[in-house]
Write a protein that holds these residues in place. Structure first.
Motif, mmCIF file in Angstrom:
data_model
loop_
_atom_site.group_PDB
_atom_site.id
_atom_site.type_symbol
_atom_site.label_atom_id
_atom_site.label_comp_id
_atom_site.label_asym_id
_atom_site.label_seq_id
_atom_site.Cartn_x
_atom_site.Cartn_y
_atom_site.Cartn_z
ATOM 1 N N PRO A 30 0.808 -1.232 0.000
ATOM 2 C CA PRO A 30 0.000 0.000 0.000
ATOM 3 C C PRO A 30 0.837 1.276 0.000
ATOM 4 C CG PRO A 30 -0.869 -1.578 1.578
ATOM 5 C CD PRO A 30 0.451 -2.104 1.127
ATOM 6 N N VAL A 31 1.944 1.277 0.766
ATOM 7 C CA VAL A 31 2.784 2.480 0.783
ATOM 8 C C VAL A 31 3.389 2.723 -0.594
ATOM 9 C CG1 VAL A 31 4.916 3.442 1.717
ATOM 10 C CG2 VAL A 31 3.260 2.378 3.247
ATOM 11 N N LEU A 32 3.815 1.639 -1.274
ATOM 12 C CA LEU A 32 4.354 1.786 -2.619
ATOM 13 C C LEU A 32 3.294 2.340 -3.577
ATOM 14 C CD1 LEU A 32 6.730 1.363 -4.538
ATOM 15 C CD2 LEU A 32 5.921 -0.977 -4.892
ATOM 16 N N ARG A 33 2.061 1.873 -3.437
ATOM 17 C CA ARG A 33 0.993 2.387 -4.296
ATOM 18 C C ARG A 33 0.712 3.853 -4.005
ATOM 19 N NH1 ARG A 33 -3.847 -1.671 -3.509
ATOM 20 N NH2 ARG A 33 -4.820 -0.280 -5.039
ATOM 21 N N LEU A 34 0.751 4.225 -2.733
ATOM 22 C CA LEU A 34 0.566 5.634 -2.391
ATOM 23 C C LEU A 34 1.705 6.482 -2.962
ATOM 24 C CD1 LEU A 34 -0.583 5.330 1.342
ATOM 25 C CD2 LEU A 34 -1.998 5.925 -0.618
ATOM 26 N N ALA A 35 2.946 5.953 -2.880
ATOM 27 C CA ALA A 35 4.083 6.707 -3.415
ATOM 28 C C ALA A 35 3.967 6.867 -4.930
ATOM 29 C CB ALA A 35 5.383 5.999 -3.049
ATOM 30 N N ARG A 36 3.534 5.817 -5.617
ATOM 31 C CA ARG A 36 3.383 5.920 -7.066
ATOM 32 C C ARG A 36 2.287 6.905 -7.445
ATOM 33 N NH1 ARG A 36 3.840 -0.530 -8.680
ATOM 34 N NH2 ARG A 36 6.124 -0.694 -8.443
ATOM 35 N N ALA A 37 1.203 6.910 -6.657
ATOM 36 C CA ALA A 37 0.142 7.881 -6.938
ATOM 37 C C ALA A 37 0.649 9.303 -6.744
ATOM 38 C CB ALA A 37 -1.060 7.603 -6.030
ATOM 39 N N ALA A 38 1.453 9.518 -5.693
ATOM 40 C CA ALA A 38 2.014 10.853 -5.477
ATOM 41 C C ALA A 38 2.985 11.227 -6.597
ATOM 42 C CB ALA A 38 2.720 10.902 -4.113
ATOM 43 N N ILE A 71 -5.499 13.049 -7.217
ATOM 44 C CA ILE A 71 -4.668 11.876 -7.032
ATOM 45 C C ILE A 71 -5.561 10.656 -6.914
ATOM 46 C CG2 ILE A 71 -4.584 12.281 -4.545
ATOM 47 C CD1 ILE A 71 -1.858 10.964 -4.500
ATOM 48 N N SER A 72 -5.243 9.601 -7.662
ATOM 49 C CA SER A 72 -6.013 8.370 -7.631
ATOM 50 C C SER A 72 -5.378 7.446 -6.605
ATOM 51 C CB SER A 72 -6.031 7.710 -9.018
ATOM 52 O OG SER A 72 -6.752 6.514 -8.983
ATOM 53 N N LEU A 73 -5.942 7.402 -5.405
ATOM 54 C CA LEU A 73 -5.367 6.641 -4.314
ATOM 55 C C LEU A 73 -5.911 5.219 -4.306
ATOM 56 C CD1 LEU A 73 -5.608 9.283 -1.461
ATOM 57 C CD2 LEU A 73 -3.579 8.618 -2.724
ATOM 58 N N PRO A 74 -5.112 4.255 -3.815
ATOM 59 C CA PRO A 74 -5.640 2.896 -3.660
ATOM 60 C C PRO A 74 -6.757 2.880 -2.627
ATOM 61 C CG PRO A 74 -3.461 3.103 -2.653
ATOM 62 C CD PRO A 74 -3.700 4.359 -3.434
ATOM 63 N N ASP A 75 -7.700 1.960 -2.818
ATOM 64 C CA ASP A 75 -8.870 1.905 -1.952
ATOM 65 C C ASP A 75 -8.493 1.218 -0.643
ATOM 66 O OD1 ASP A 75 -11.355 2.007 -0.910
ATOM 67 O OD2 ASP A 75 -12.232 0.449 -2.183
ATOM 68 N N LEU A 78 -4.905 11.426 3.159
ATOM 69 C CA LEU A 78 -4.374 11.879 1.875
ATOM 70 C C LEU A 78 -5.498 12.214 0.900
ATOM 71 C CD1 LEU A 78 -1.357 9.460 1.300
ATOM 72 C CD2 LEU A 78 -1.277 11.893 1.854
ATOM 73 N N GLU A 79 -6.553 11.413 0.938
ATOM 74 C CA GLU A 79 -7.682 11.695 0.044
ATOM 75 C C GLU A 79 -8.334 13.030 0.400
ATOM 76 O OE1 GLU A 79 -11.714 9.458 -1.606
ATOM 77 O OE2 GLU A 79 -10.439 8.519 -0.110
ATOM 78 N N ASP A 80 -8.539 13.253 1.712
ATOM 79 C CA ASP A 80 -9.104 14.543 2.131
ATOM 80 C C ASP A 80 -8.164 15.690 1.792
ATOM 81 O OD1 ASP A 80 -11.264 13.146 3.092
ATOM 82 O OD2 ASP A 80 -10.537 13.090 5.170
#
Length: 539
Positions: A252-260, A271-275, A290-292
């Protein structure tokens, strides 16, 4: 509408020394508890297994020594009673001793040897029992090979000599009349449990009986095999915990980093964040935050774009008027007309200066709100000071600037609200300035505080005796650059930002602001009213 913005000085905050860090069990962290429990569990399995097997190993060796000691004492007594000859100096009969070792039962995994008082070997259970040790022969040597067989190498001969010396030392100690027990390396290189029992006739030591059990290596091997399940379970637990932590944290952290990174590299606004909203741990909280945050940033960017467009539109009007007046000024020769054009230029310049000032104040508002920390403020005292400032600037007679400001509170005790003093004071100054601009000369603006029933808030009310607000504009007056003046009022005297700034500050403090019209008993509008509600701090 005139607006005043005072830039608060940044409060100096002295850095407190760091408290000594102590380990605190993560009570509110499910993920932290999971990480700690899984790793401690894997470690505990290995530790417990090692402790259990160490105790088992020590116990088995001790039990084997006790068994050999009991067996050796029995055999030594039998030999003493049966194979002792000679008077007055007793000695052992080698033939009888060998027959006794052949008659007595010696298990195959044990070896019994008998030595006389001088350490000379008299009997060996391997010999009297016709036991032949066999081993797999090494591969045949080819012609020309110079390497000696393993049993003839110098290292092997040195180990055998060391083993014989250890046996001789053990026999020498037993000759002193005390049993000797322990583990040592035999001539064949195996570890054995050895017990040497002195054979005594009265007080004379006639010889030594040595019993050896050569299954120590088998015991150690069995212990290692018994340890394997614990090691496997520990490794499985560690692998599972690693995979689980990888899936729960790293992925999940890697997915958040890629989205950023997607936002940073492609300039995307959203930003399209993982669910991860269903998770009830720190990563779920991080994903929701992060979504907020990105939603708030997107709204802020939209607001900045709209603000820039509004600023460009508002500044363009006075600039156009100034350019037209300048182009016309050289063509006009009439002194009265030139005076009117110069007055227009002066008015537009003042209007442009007012716009730039209010725009600057509005753009710095977020930074000012973030610099000053909220604190408990006595609202009655603050409003009284604001009203006293207007009274001090009051001009006598019915002239511009002669509108009085009167403050009254219906609550006698201090009224505390959690707010930033400078911005919240600006709210009431903007409302009072707006009310004064719509009031008649020598009129009055009334400010008072009440506590609405059934609410944990206090309300500040600003009333004027002006023309009121059109019903359709009760909400639009809080929009940026919106101005609506009744007939006869000078155009351009207000920037249209005062009420917008007031609403932004009030909402940043968790409050609400709205406008309404005051009416008499007949339903006629007799003035405007602005109501500001703020959460009250209970003592």
């Amino acid at each position: 509408m005139a607006t005043v913005t005072a830039s608060p000085e940044a409060e100096s905050q002295s850095e407190t020394p760091k408290a000594r860090r102590r380990f605190v069990w993560p009570r509110g962290s499910r993920l932290g508890r999971l990480i700690i429990v899984l790793n401690v569990l894997a470690l505990a399995i290995v530790v417990v297994g090692a402790l259990v097997l160490n105790e088992l190993r020590s116990g088995l060796i001790a039990a084997r020594i006790d068994s050999l000691s009991t067996q050796g004492e029995l055999i030594a007594n039998v030999i003493d009673q049966t194979a002792t000859v000679g008077e007055p100096e007793p000695a052992l009969d080698p033939y009888v001793a060998s027959q006794l070792l052949q008659v007595l039962f010696i298990p195959r995994n044990q070896r019994a040897r008998l030595f006389d008082a001088h350490g000379k070997a008299l009997a060996d259970s391997f010999v009297v029992a016709d036991r032949v040790d066999w081993k797999v022969l090494p591969p045949a040597r080819k012609p020309g090979d110079k390497d000696a067989p393993p049993h003839l190498t110098p290292a092997a001969q040195a180990r055998a000599e060391k083993a014989r010396q250890a046996l001789a030392d053990e026999i020498a100690q037993a000759m002193k009349g005390r049993p000797v027990a322990g583990t040592r390396i035999a001539e064949d290189g195996e570890r054995v449990v050895s017990v040497s029992i002195p054979i005594q006739h009265v007080r004379a030591v006639l010889g030594v009986l040595t019993l050896e059990a050569g299954d120590v290596d088998e015991i150690i091997s069995a212990e290692r095999k018994a340890l394997l399940p614990f090691i496997v379970v520990a490794m499985v637990a560690i692998v599972l915990s690693s995979v689980l932590l990888h899936r729960l944290i790293a992925v999940p952290v890697l997915r958040l980093a890629r989205a950023a990174d997607h936002v940073r590299l492609q300039g995307a606004r959203a930003i399209s964040l993982p669910d991860l909203s269903e998770r009830r741990d720190e990563l779920g909280d991080l994903s929701r935050s992060l979504e907020d945050m990105t939603h708030s940033l997107s709204e802020r960017m939209d607001a900045i774009e709209r603000f820039a467009a509004d600023v460009a539109h508002e500044i363009k009007n006075p600039l156009t008027s100034i350019r037209s007046a300048i182009e016309t000024l050289d063509l006009v020769t009439d002194p009265a007309a030139r005076a009117r054009l110069l007055a227009i230029l002066q008015n537009d310049v003042n209007r442009l200066d007012r716009l730039v000032t209010d725009i600057s104040n509005a753009s710095r508002l977020d930074a000012e709100l973030s610099r000053e920390h909220p604190k408990a403020i006595d609202l009655s005292k603050l409003l009284a000071e604001v009203a006293s400032l207007y009274e001090a600037q009051l001009r006598p007679g019915p002239a511009p600037g002669s509108v009085r400001v009167r403050f009254g509170a219906e609550i006698p005790r201090p009224i505390l609200v959690l707010a930033r003093e400078t911005p919240i004071g600006q709210v009431f100054r903007n409302l009072i300035d707006n009310a004064r601009s719509f009031s008649q000369d020598d009129g009055e603006v009334r400010v008072f505080v009440i506590r609405p029933r059934g609410k944990s808030t206090v309300a500040v009310i600003v009333d004027d005796d002006g023309p009121g607000i059109p019903a359709e504009n009760l909400e639009t007056i809080f929009e940026r650059f919106y101005t609506s003046r009744p007939k006869g009022r000078a155009f351009g005297g207000n920037s249209g930002l005062g009420l917008s700034i007031a609403r932004q500050i009030v909402e940043a403090h968790g409050g609400q602001i709205h406008a309404e019209n005051r009416k008499d008993e007949a339903g006629a509008v007799i003035g405007a009213r602005f109501v500001v509600e703020l959460p009250e701090v209970r003592e």
